[in-house]
Design an enzyme around this catalytic site. Sequence first.
Site, short mmCIF file in Angstrom:
data_model
loop_
_atom_site.label_atom_id
_atom_site.label_comp_id
_atom_site.label_asym_id
_atom_site.label_seq_id
_atom_site.Cartn_x
_atom_site.Cartn_y
_atom_site.Cartn_z
N TYR A 58 0.94 -1.21 -0.18
CA TYR A 58 -0.14 0.01 0.48
C TYR A 58 0.81 0.83 -0.06
O TYR A 58 0.71 1.46 1.15
CB TYR A 58 -0.78 0.09 1.37
N PRO A 206 -16.94 -1.93 -0.17
CA PRO A 206 -18.52 -2.28 0.25
C PRO A 206 -19.55 -1.13 0.13
O PRO A 206 -20.46 -0.67 -0.23
CB PRO A 206 -18.34 -1.99 1.45
N LEU A 207 -17.82 0.22 -1.29
CA LEU A 207 -18.90 1.35 -1.46
C LEU A 207 -19.06 1.32 -3.60
O LEU A 207 -18.68 1.90 -4.14
CB LEU A 207 -18.82 2.69 -1.41
N GLY A 210 -16.11 4.17 -4.69
CA GLY A 210 -17.13 4.94 -4.28
C GLY A 210 -18.52 4.92 -5.16
O GLY A 210 -19.10 6.22 -4.64
N LEU A 212 -21.10 3.32 -4.64
CA LEU A 212 -22.07 3.20 -3.67
C LEU A 212 -21.91 4.23 -2.47
O LEU A 212 -22.96 4.05 -1.46
CB LEU A 212 -22.61 1.73 -3.08
N GLY A 214 -23.19 7.51 -3.30
CA GLY A 214 -24.12 7.94 -3.71
C GLY A 214 -23.70 9.68 -3.44
O GLY A 214 -24.90 10.22 -4.09
#
Length: 321
Positions: A58, A206-207, A210, A212, A214
């Site tokens: 990373y 999870p998103l 980006g 999800l 919104g």
Amino acid sequence: MSASRPIGDSGLFVSPVAMGCWPIAGVTSLHVNDADSIATLQAALDQGLTHFDTAHCYGYDGESESLIARAIGHRRNEFSIATKTGIAYDNQRNRITDGRPATLRRHCEISLRRLNVDRVELLYLHAPDPHVPLAESAAMLDELRREGKAMAIGLSNASLDEIQSFHSICRLSAVQLKYNLLQREIESAIIPWCQHNSLAVVVFWPLMKGILAGRMARDHVFEPADPRLRYPIFHGRLWQANQDVLDALGVVANNCGKTIAQVVVNWTMHRPGITSVLCGAKRPWQIIETAAADGWRLDPSDEQQIAAAYARWLEETSSLL
């Protein structure tokens, strides 16, 4: 915050919402800077997140691990660290997967120095190396655990067959895989197997990079350098179908007085078999928002609306996936 959840039978416990420390590495995230990254890490801990997930790769030179040490190293007793071994960048910044035992040991020891710790709570093989027998990689991670460099071992970016093979050599406590409201491939076989064998399932995306969250309208214009443009989900019919789901999620969010991102993370953390949800962030407000996905639950009627939106999405996109 909700009660911490166990990482398999390792004796470790983590917050249901955790911080994914890939964005602060600055490799594929735009407009990253150390000041904001440090503030974001500190905000995550202040919000009650007790698990921070990073990796040897990373950052081109381990920036994510070094920032964790700088930002919150003095509060080490308040959180657990997961890092990963087996992927690195060469001098030309090409990403290299290398599962040879000697490489895994070297990556782990470098990561410990960057993090300024003697051991991490959770050490993952970042991904199976197709050129190295998985048994050899597994045996080295088991050796690192027995030496005390990690309290528990995990495997990331692997198929069910690979998870089972690794587990037969080195007992796994966790797997880490992609999962979100629209990308649910692990539900059919991997999650049930992990539940049956008492393995934690820690999920990233999870998103969905980006989408999800919104915050990107249908006519959103991406910066030309935005690496997300290489993913099909940001283009054409898939993009429009994703936006249809966001319209439905917006109704749910309004109903429960939350943001769309909070609704999505809350939905994810309450799926059967999901232990912890890694939420990436490069600004404090982002992790403060997603941390607030914890401590409450969606109503059954809201869950039904989400399920209906997913069913429509699946019907519309099945020929595209």
